[in-house]
Design a protein around this motif. Sequence first.
Motif, short mmCIF file in Angstrom:
data_model
loop_
_atom_site.label_atom_id
_atom_site.label_comp_id
_atom_site.label_asym_id
_atom_site.label_seq_id
_atom_site.Cartn_x
_atom_site.Cartn_y
_atom_site.Cartn_z
N GLU A 1 0.85 -1.18 0.00
CA GLU A 1 0.00 0.00 0.00
C GLU A 1 0.89 1.23 0.00
OE1 GLU A 1 -2.60 -0.20 3.31
OE2 GLU A 1 -3.89 -1.69 2.38
N TRP A 2 0.35 2.32 -0.56
CA TRP A 2 1.11 3.57 -0.58
C TRP A 2 1.04 4.20 0.79
CZ3 TRP A 2 4.26 4.69 -4.42
CH2 TRP A 2 4.05 4.05 -5.64
N GLN A 3 2.19 4.47 1.38
CA GLN A 3 2.19 5.04 2.72
C GLN A 3 3.51 5.76 3.01
OE1 GLN A 3 1.87 1.56 5.36
NE2 GLN A 3 2.16 0.42 3.48
N PRO A 4 3.51 6.64 3.97
CA PRO A 4 4.75 7.33 4.33
C PRO A 4 5.64 6.43 5.18
CG PRO A 4 2.97 8.07 5.74
CD PRO A 4 2.38 7.07 4.80
N VAL A 5 6.98 6.57 5.01
CA VAL A 5 7.86 5.70 5.78
C VAL A 5 7.89 6.08 7.26
CG1 VAL A 5 9.34 4.97 3.90
CG2 VAL A 5 9.84 7.10 5.07
N GLU A 6 7.57 7.37 7.58
CA GLU A 6 7.68 7.74 8.99
C GLU A 6 6.70 6.95 9.86
OE1 GLU A 6 7.35 9.93 6.42
OE2 GLU A 6 6.34 11.76 7.05
N GLU A 7 5.56 6.58 9.28
CA GLU A 7 4.59 5.83 10.04
C GLU A 7 5.17 4.49 10.51
OE1 GLU A 7 0.72 4.76 8.34
OE2 GLU A 7 0.03 6.69 9.08
N VAL A 8 5.81 3.81 9.55
CA VAL A 8 6.34 2.49 9.89
C VAL A 8 7.55 2.61 10.80
CG1 VAL A 8 7.86 2.15 7.90
CG2 VAL A 8 6.70 0.20 8.91
N ILE A 9 8.31 3.69 10.64
CA ILE A 9 9.45 3.90 11.55
C ILE A 9 8.93 4.11 12.97
CG2 ILE A 9 11.31 5.50 12.17
CD1 ILE A 9 11.81 5.89 9.19
N GLY A 10 7.87 4.92 13.08
CA GLY A 10 7.28 5.19 14.39
C GLY A 10 6.79 3.92 15.05
N ASP B 1 6.33 14.76 19.24
CA ASP B 1 7.29 14.28 18.24
C ASP B 1 6.51 13.42 17.24
OD1 ASP B 1 9.24 13.21 16.70
OD2 ASP B 1 10.40 12.32 18.36
N PRO B 2 6.12 14.00 16.08
CA PRO B 2 5.25 13.28 15.15
C PRO B 2 5.85 11.96 14.67
CG PRO B 2 5.52 15.57 14.50
CD PRO B 2 6.49 15.33 15.61
N ALA B 3 7.21 11.87 14.67
CA ALA B 3 7.84 10.63 14.21
C ALA B 3 7.68 9.51 15.25
CB ALA B 3 9.32 10.87 13.92
N ARG B 4 7.52 9.88 16.51
CA ARG B 4 7.35 8.88 17.56
C ARG B 4 6.11 9.22 18.37
NH1 ARG B 4 13.42 9.02 19.86
NH2 ARG B 4 12.97 7.00 20.80
N PRO B 5 4.93 8.97 17.74
CA PRO B 5 3.69 9.42 18.40
C PRO B 5 3.45 8.68 19.71
CG PRO B 5 3.21 7.98 16.54
CD PRO B 5 4.68 8.22 16.51
#
Lengths: 895, 229
Positions: free
Chosen positions: A736-745, B210-214
């Motif tokens: 699926e198209w998604q931003p990488v920051e989500e998965v990093i988080g 920190d939006p990267a680490r919600p």
Amino acid sequence: MMDKPRPDPDTLLEQIQAEDARAKRGKLKVFFGACAGVGKTYAMLSAAHQLRSQGMDVVVGIVETHGRAETLALLNNLEVLPLREVQHNHRPLKEFDLEGALRRHPTLILVDELAHTNAQSCRHTKRWQDVEELLASGIDVFTTVNVQHLESLNDVVGGITGVRVWETVPDHVFDEANEVMLVDLPPEELLQRLKEGKIYLPHQAERAIRNFFRKGNLIALRELSLRRTADRVDGDMLAYRRTKAVQTVWQTRESLLVCVGPGPGSERVVRSAARLATQIDGRWHAIYVETPRLQRLPRAARERILQTLNLAKELGAETATLPAEDATAVTVAYAREHNLTKVVIGRDHDNPLWRHSFAERIGRMASDLDVIQVARNPHHTVPKEKTSTLLFSEDIPLWPAYGKSVGLCIAVTLLATPLRHWLELTNIVMIFLLAVIGVALRLGRGPAVLASFLSVIFFDFFFVPPRFSFAVSDVQYLLTFGVMLTVALVIAQLMANLRYQARVAMNRESRALALYEAARDLSGTLQPKQIAEVCDRFANHVLGAKIGLLLMGGNGNLQEPIDLDGTLTDVDTGIAQWSFDHGEVAGLGTQTLAASPIFYLPLKAPMRIRGVLAIEPRHGHWLQIPEQRRLLDTFASLVAIAIERIHYVEVAHEALIKMESERLRNSVLSVLSHDLRTPLTALVGLSDTLSLEPLPDHQLEAVQAIHDEAVRMGSLVNNLLDMARLQSGQVTLKREWQPVEEVIGSALKASTRALADRTVHIDMKPELPFVEFDAVLIERVLCNLLENAGKYTNPGNNIIIQAQRIKESIQISVSDDGPGFSAGSEESVFDKFTRGRTESPISGVGLGLAICRAIVEAHNGRIWAEHVTPQGARFIFSLPVGTPPDLSVPQELDT
Amino acid sequence: MNEFTVVLIEDEKQIRRFVRVALESEGCQVIEAITGERGLIEAATRKPDLIILDLGLPDRDGLEVLRDLRGWSQIPVIVLSARTQEEDKIHALDCGADDYLTKPFGVGELLARVRAQLRRHQLSGDIGQSRISFGHIQVDRAKRLVTTLTGEHIHLTSLEYRLLAYLLAHPGKVLTHRELLREVWGPSHVESPHYLRVYMGNLRKKLEADPARPDFLLTESGLGYRFKP
């Protein structure tokens, strides 16, 4: 508009390929002279000295000094290879040591007298072949050649000087030399040198001046050598012009077809054709059309024809032997097929008036072909040889046949004697003719001719009045005799021809049948040993020879011959290996190591050479018979294909086994993981529950340990299961198209425990594009990398996560400043069951990175590891960006 | 804590055992069921506050059991799944499961989820509470106002606000992409999860430290999002 003429691409390509092939080869420089004594060897040695002083690795392979003092002096200071001592007719001879030279492998080697013929036990019959091998192995060679040693000029020089030289060099060797240096000396000076004893010792010089070194000869030879060199320079210039496109019109290349016949002087025809071909710079073919009549030629004559063909081959022709009934039609068809525009034919001398010459017949059949007639050797006539049936003469016992013929004639006479009262004499003639037919049919030509004469004699003596006398009462009986004899002879001839044709057809049929059977047997073989058995059977029954099969081993070298009862095992593996490496025939009846009693035939399959067939025929000449060679070649290619088929069957089989075992392993892993998981869940849960109880400290510790170990085992099982699933291809990506920051988080959240006490920095470039990936799997990659970073660093270390776009990919890296991994293991850390430090107390089995790689590669990405300076490790994976969908969201009203 | 009743539908004896011990230590009454059929009967007769359902049951597919249950009850359900049942997990959430636990799981993890569900259950009755705060953010649902604790106004678009409101209405529940798209954008947008991701990113930028680490608007990879109060 194209103003500038462009070189023909095909011609250019040919030239580039030729240059490529030559770049790997050594360079050949020929010192070329009109005759002995002009100073070729001297010039060669001088040049060598000069190069040596420039630091080149120069070695003298062989130099003939002929006792000349000046030359000898030049040999000082040069490394001279020791010569090889060989026995020739029980006399020791010194020959150039080819093996030694190849072992020594200098940059440049000096090999005098290119035309020299080697002793029998040497690898090659001719020294120029030694030089070819040196060049092929990348060694530069200096050599010397006299003009009379050039194959195509050999008979011209012979005609001028009256001295025939037998040691010759094929013209192509000379023409393909990288450089030819003409060593020229005016005849007067040469004679002067000769008289001073600088060339030969005094008593030899005297004889030489009388025979060879006449001034007229020397002038002619000098002119020949100058012209030949000029031809070569001309060729060089032509080649230059071709690449530089000086010429605008390109003529199609002309090519020649020379017909080799059974007549005398064919060699000269071939040489003339070779010269013509060189002059027009065209390719040429030489063919021999074997008609049934020619198949009956005596062995010596046939061998001569084959030798002539060999000569043509050496002179650079493509050769072929074509069996056919009609020589003219086949020749024309061959010329058309190969686009040959000129046909060269030796002029017939004694053509019967009623029969057109071969040249005329060709001219009539194909008026578009140029027919060039050239002279045969005028002086050289071969004594008329009796034709005999070569193929079958051995298996017909002659004298009994003649006896039977006489017996039959006597029997007819006895039978007819009582009938003479009732029968007319003309009918008795018929009975005799019948007998002749019988004899011709059963016993062959000779007995039939004998029967013809005997019939006439017996008829005259016993039947024609007056009986029991050769005298005849009526003169008209003479006509009867004449007609009877003629008819009998014609019948004998016709019947014998018919019989011969039938036998030829039968033989051909049996050969075809044998090949068919061999092909059928070979198609059923599954093991090399079975192929060897088919070879053995074929050799015994069809070829009448012993045969050995040598196959290629795993290391690319030949193995020992396959050992079966009755097969040939006593082979020279050195020759076989040579034949295998060079893809050429060797041994008996060839140009290479002809002294061997065994013939070596490389097995050329479509993909590569698969082995060598060693054949020891009962009679050496057997290989010279074209039919047998054709039969053998066909058989060899059948064997080669069978070997290749077996090879690929094995390859496929191995691949299948590998696949099967992989599948089995995966399913075992899957079942194991599943059954392990349930008890592990219980173990984790129960130990957790227990730790909530008020327990003494040491018991609490034990419970905690049980819990930790169970969790560890759980993650191991998960890893094993994931690996198995990824490898068995059961995973379908949910991209699926998604931003990488989500998965990093989310990965960071999941790895909180593993990263305790480490400082994590996130360096994410703004405006990273959406990427299409499976979030669960990529999270797993990140978790594994983070977990590793936690595992292999100490509390207080830093961990940095970076994400950036590089061209068409997103690169995400996890780096730490811990101790890093050992140098050189950047690749191997991704192997299954490989761990960063094998003897470390850190837990894990080394599946984490292998799983990462499998996942990233399933996404068409790449993962790799790097060292971080001054210390630490960095793991980077990249994912292709692709074309994201339209991310603009529908307009909305603000609140 | 009041006496809660939990129905545990699980076929593995040892797992039942520790889950029961853990829940009882929280003061729950645990009713065990070994099969799906039995579990449904228990759920219907005991009126539990929570159901813990294993997706791999011997007699029936766990998803079927869940669908049956949702036909007549809105009792919170936590599903237990193995990693190989990733697809089932999404289906379970779409079918109305409130949370999931992946085996092997620890007692701490289990109890956290259970508490969250029980509390939500309690809260859901308490509709009158219009103000919710998390982190440094305060949301006044009556006035549709989002401010920081220091009183600074945070501007949200209407869709952003609807998304946030839906998340806040289901604290602790895993909301799948489908569900969020259906509820916020409407049924025609359920196949465009990237809209959701764009808005989620915007919300985090506006609301997370920190939006990267919600810390509150969490991603459940491959599944959806969860608001963790």
